[in-house]
Scaffold this motif. Structure first.
Motif, PDB file in Angstrom:
ATOM      1  N   LYS A  78      49.789  46.954  51.734  1.00 11.69           N
ATOM      2  CA  LYS A  78      49.033  47.687  50.719  1.00 11.69           C
ATOM      3  C   LYS A  78      47.923  46.813  50.155  1.00 11.69           C
ATOM      4  O   LYS A  78      48.108  45.620  49.947  1.00 11.69           O
ATOM      5  CB  LYS A  78      49.970  48.127  49.595  1.00 11.69           C
ATOM      6  CG  LYS A  78      50.974  49.149  50.063  1.00 11.69           C
ATOM      7  CD  LYS A  78      51.849  49.628  48.924  1.00 11.69           C
ATOM      8  CE  LYS A  78      52.844  50.663  49.435  1.00 11.69           C
ATOM      9  NZ  LYS A  78      53.761  51.110  48.374  1.00 11.69           N
ATOM     10  N   SER A  79      46.772  47.416  49.912  1.00 12.58           N
ATOM     11  CA  SER A  79      45.632  46.649  49.416  1.00 12.58           C
ATOM     12  C   SER A  79      45.702  46.460  47.908  1.00 12.58           C
ATOM     13  O   SER A  79      46.199  47.320  47.185  1.00 12.58           O
ATOM     14  CB  SER A  79      44.340  47.377  49.780  1.00 12.58           C
ATOM     15  OG  SER A  79      44.313  48.642  49.156  1.00 12.58           O
ATOM     16  N   SER A  80      45.202  45.335  47.467  1.00 13.68           N
ATOM     17  CA  SER A  80      45.152  45.075  46.035  1.00 13.68           C
ATOM     18  C   SER A  80      43.888  45.692  45.462  1.00 13.68           C
ATOM     19  O   SER A  80      42.950  46.020  46.186  1.00 13.68           O
ATOM     20  CB  SER A  80      45.126  43.565  45.779  1.00 13.68           C
ATOM     21  OG  SER A  80      46.284  42.953  46.297  1.00 13.68           O
ATOM     22  N   ILE A  81      43.870  45.830  44.147  1.00  9.43           N
ATOM     23  CA  ILE A  81      42.658  46.290  43.470  1.00  9.43           C
ATOM     24  C   ILE A  81      41.631  45.166  43.566  1.00  9.43           C
ATOM     25  O   ILE A  81      41.980  43.987  43.467  1.00  9.43           O
ATOM     26  CB  ILE A  81      42.982  46.615  41.988  1.00  9.43           C
ATOM     27  CG1 ILE A  81      43.728  47.955  41.927  1.00  9.43           C
ATOM     28  CG2 ILE A  81      41.716  46.642  41.155  1.00  9.43           C
ATOM     29  CD1 ILE A  81      44.138  48.368  40.523  1.00  9.43           C
ATOM     30  N   SER A  82      40.377  45.506  43.781  1.00  8.64           N
ATOM     31  CA  SER A  82      39.341  44.487  43.971  1.00  8.64           C
ATOM     32  C   SER A  82      38.744  43.988  42.656  1.00  8.64           C
ATOM     33  O   SER A  82      38.773  44.672  41.636  1.00  8.64           O
ATOM     34  CB  SER A  82      38.207  45.064  44.822  1.00  8.64           C
ATOM     35  OG  SER A  82      37.480  46.021  44.079  1.00  8.64           O
ATOM     36  N   ALA A  83      38.190  42.785  42.720  1.00  5.67           N
ATOM     37  CA  ALA A  83      37.527  42.204  41.554  1.00  5.67           C
ATOM     38  C   ALA A  83      36.308  43.054  41.182  1.00  5.67           C
ATOM     39  O   ALA A  83      35.971  43.198  40.002  1.00  5.67           O
ATOM     40  CB  ALA A  83      37.098  40.769  41.856  1.00  5.67           C
ATOM     41  N   GLU A  84      35.684  43.628  42.191  1.00  2.00           N
ATOM     42  CA  GLU A  84      34.507  44.462  41.939  1.00  2.00           C
ATOM     43  C   GLU A  84      34.865  45.674  41.077  1.00  2.00           C
ATOM     44  O   GLU A  84      34.165  46.014  40.126  1.00  2.00           O
ATOM     45  CB  GLU A  84      33.924  44.927  43.273  1.00  2.00           C
ATOM     46  CG  GLU A  84      32.693  45.817  43.122  1.00  2.00           C
ATOM     47  CD  GLU A  84      32.162  46.275  44.478  1.00  2.00           C
ATOM     48  OE1 GLU A  84      32.915  46.978  45.190  1.00  2.00           O
ATOM     49  OE2 GLU A  84      31.011  45.935  44.805  1.00  2.00           O
ATOM     50  N   TRP A  85      35.982  46.306  41.410  1.00  4.77           N
ATOM     51  CA  TRP A  85      36.446  47.482  40.659  1.00  4.77           C
ATOM     52  C   TRP A  85      36.768  47.107  39.212  1.00  4.77           C
ATOM     53  O   TRP A  85      36.554  47.884  38.287  1.00  4.77           O
ATOM     54  CB  TRP A  85      37.680  48.053  41.364  1.00  4.77           C
ATOM     55  CG  TRP A  85      38.157  49.379  40.880  1.00  4.77           C
ATOM     56  CD1 TRP A  85      37.703  50.609  41.247  1.00  4.77           C
ATOM     57  CD2 TRP A  85      39.219  49.619  39.938  1.00  4.77           C
ATOM     58  NE1 TRP A  85      38.417  51.603  40.603  1.00  4.77           N
ATOM     59  CE2 TRP A  85      39.350  51.027  39.787  1.00  4.77           C
ATOM     60  CE3 TRP A  85      40.075  48.778  39.209  1.00  4.77           C
ATOM     61  CZ2 TRP A  85      40.299  51.618  38.950  1.00  4.77           C
ATOM     62  CZ3 TRP A  85      41.021  49.369  38.367  1.00  4.77           C
ATOM     63  CH2 TRP A  85      41.121  50.768  38.241  1.00  4.77           C
ATOM     64  N   LEU A  86      37.277  45.890  39.046  1.00  2.35           N
ATOM     65  CA  LEU A  86      37.644  45.424  37.703  1.00  2.35           C
ATOM     66  C   LEU A  86      36.442  44.861  36.949  1.00  2.35           C
ATOM     67  O   LEU A  86      36.518  44.619  35.753  1.00  2.35           O
ATOM     68  CB  LEU A  86      38.734  44.355  37.815  1.00  2.35           C
ATOM     69  CG  LEU A  86      40.074  44.850  38.377  1.00  2.35           C
ATOM     70  CD1 LEU A  86      40.977  43.676  38.724  1.00  2.35           C
ATOM     71  CD2 LEU A  86      40.751  45.780  37.376  1.00  2.35           C
ATOM     72  N   GLY A  87      35.339  44.680  37.647  1.00  2.56           N
ATOM     73  CA  GLY A  87      34.147  44.099  37.026  1.00  2.56           C
ATOM     74  C   GLY A  87      33.312  45.065  36.217  1.00  2.56           C
ATOM     75  O   GLY A  87      32.086  44.955  36.178  1.00  2.56           O
ATOM     76  N   ARG A  88      33.968  46.040  35.609  1.00  2.00           N
ATOM     77  CA  ARG A  88      33.312  47.012  34.733  1.00  2.00           C
ATOM     78  C   ARG A  88      33.780  46.764  33.305  1.00  2.00           C
ATOM     79  O   ARG A  88      34.769  46.059  33.085  1.00  2.00           O
ATOM     80  CB  ARG A  88      33.685  48.434  35.174  1.00  2.00           C
ATOM     81  CG  ARG A  88      33.249  48.782  36.597  1.00  2.00           C
ATOM     82  CD  ARG A  88      33.811  50.126  37.041  1.00  2.00           C
ATOM     83  NE  ARG A  88      35.255  50.072  37.216  1.00  2.00           N
ATOM     84  CZ  ARG A  88      36.059  51.128  37.102  1.00  2.00           C
ATOM     85  NH1 ARG A  88      35.556  52.310  36.796  1.00  2.00           N
ATOM     86  NH2 ARG A  88      37.359  50.989  37.283  1.00  2.00           N
ATOM     87  N   GLY A 102      36.248  34.176  32.410  1.00  3.10           N
ATOM     88  CA  GLY A 102      36.203  34.016  33.849  1.00  3.10           C
ATOM     89  C   GLY A 102      35.905  35.305  34.583  1.00  3.10           C
ATOM     90  O   GLY A 102      35.576  36.325  33.969  1.00  3.10           O
ATOM     91  N   PRO A 103      36.036  35.276  35.909  1.00  2.70           N
ATOM     92  CA  PRO A 103      35.727  36.437  36.740  1.00  2.70           C
ATOM     93  C   PRO A 103      36.735  37.574  36.560  1.00  2.70           C
ATOM     94  O   PRO A 103      37.893  37.340  36.205  1.00  2.70           O
ATOM     95  CB  PRO A 103      35.789  35.863  38.157  1.00  2.70           C
ATOM     96  CG  PRO A 103      36.737  34.722  38.050  1.00  2.70           C
ATOM     97  CD  PRO A 103      36.466  34.121  36.709  1.00  2.70           C
ATOM     98  N   PRO A 104      36.286  38.819  36.799  1.00  2.00           N
ATOM     99  CA  PRO A 104      37.186  39.965  36.700  1.00  2.00           C
ATOM    100  C   PRO A 104      38.320  39.838  37.713  1.00  2.00           C
ATOM    101  O   PRO A 104      38.126  39.307  38.799  1.00  2.00           O
ATOM    102  CB  PRO A 104      36.272  41.153  37.025  1.00  2.00           C
ATOM    103  CG  PRO A 104      35.146  40.572  37.816  1.00  2.00           C
ATOM    104  CD  PRO A 104      34.935  39.215  37.210  1.00  2.00           C
TER     105      PRO A 104
END
Length: 206
Positions: free
Chosen positions: A7-17, A73-75
């Motif tokens: 299963k894929s994890s949620i991406s940093a990009e998706w959390l970067g909002r 730090g980063p999302p």
DNA sequence: CTCACGATTGGA
DNA sequence: CCAATCGTGAGC
């Protein structure tokens, strides 16, 4: 014949909002805890709160400190802190790198009862992770996990809403309620708390 | 360096 | 309503 892919994890990009945008979207997603022996515990996120810059209730509202460092730090980073000297709280760092904001995970609906949960609490299994302090206790989340990434490769990670959950949600089987946050002395009026109505695992109603 | 207090919880 | 329990950070 079908082979099951990991299963894929949620991406940093998706959390970067912005946190208030990510917080409601995280409800219905899953937090997965894996231990050294390979055992896993999965918790459906049923309650969240957003904390953002210019928000007086945010730990990073005043200045950058040793404790809130991870929020800058980063999302996708994991911000864990100790509260009242005895409970831990877990946050998902959101928004762009250097923008201090996060989403507090306030309650989980666990897929099974952890072995170490005492008999008293087993009597109400849906309440075992009902509350930010309780869910960290249930999944053995403490500051040793502060700063790790929740996007994969660590013993704690996030997974997106399942297709089944999304379908149920679209059909109105889940009601997402937005209200004010709990336990604050500042920013009390900001409505940045979201939870699933009629879910036994939510920490509190209202 | 000091000290009041906190994104909580469970029990009186 | 109130205590538990200790790291944090605002203020002196």
């Amino acid at each position: 014949m079908s082979s099951s892919l990991p299963k894929s994890s949620i991406s940093a990009e998706w959390l970067g909002r912005p946190a208030p945008v990510v917080a409601p979207d995280l409800v219905g997603c899953t937090l997965v805890r894996q231990f050294a022996d390979g055992s896993q515990y999965r918790g459906l996120i049923v309650e969240t709160e957003a904390y953002a810059p210019d928000d007086p209730a945010c730990h990073a509202y005043r200045r950058r400190t040793a404790r809130n460092e991870v929020m800058f730090g980063p999302p996708g980073s994991c911000y864990v802190y100790l509260i009242y000297g005895m409970y831990h709280c877990i946050n998902v760092v959101t928004d762009a790198d250097t923008v201090p904001s996060a989403v507090l995970i306030r309650a989980l609906d666990l897929d099974r009862v952890p072995l170490w949960i005492d008999e008293k609490q087993r009597q109400k299994p849906r309440r075992i992770a009902a509350g930010p302090g309780k869910l960290c206790r249930a999944l053995h989340i403490d500051r040793t996990l502060n700063g790790i990434h929740l996007t994969g490769g660590h013993p704690l990670w996030l997974e997106p809403r399942s297709p089944h959950w999304v379908e149920q949600f679209a059909q109105g089987h889940h009601q997402l309620v937005q209200t004010t946050r709990i336990g604050l002395t500042q920013g009390v009026e900001i409505p940045w708390r979201w939870y699933l109505a009629d879910c036994p695992a939510v920490s509190k109603k209202g």
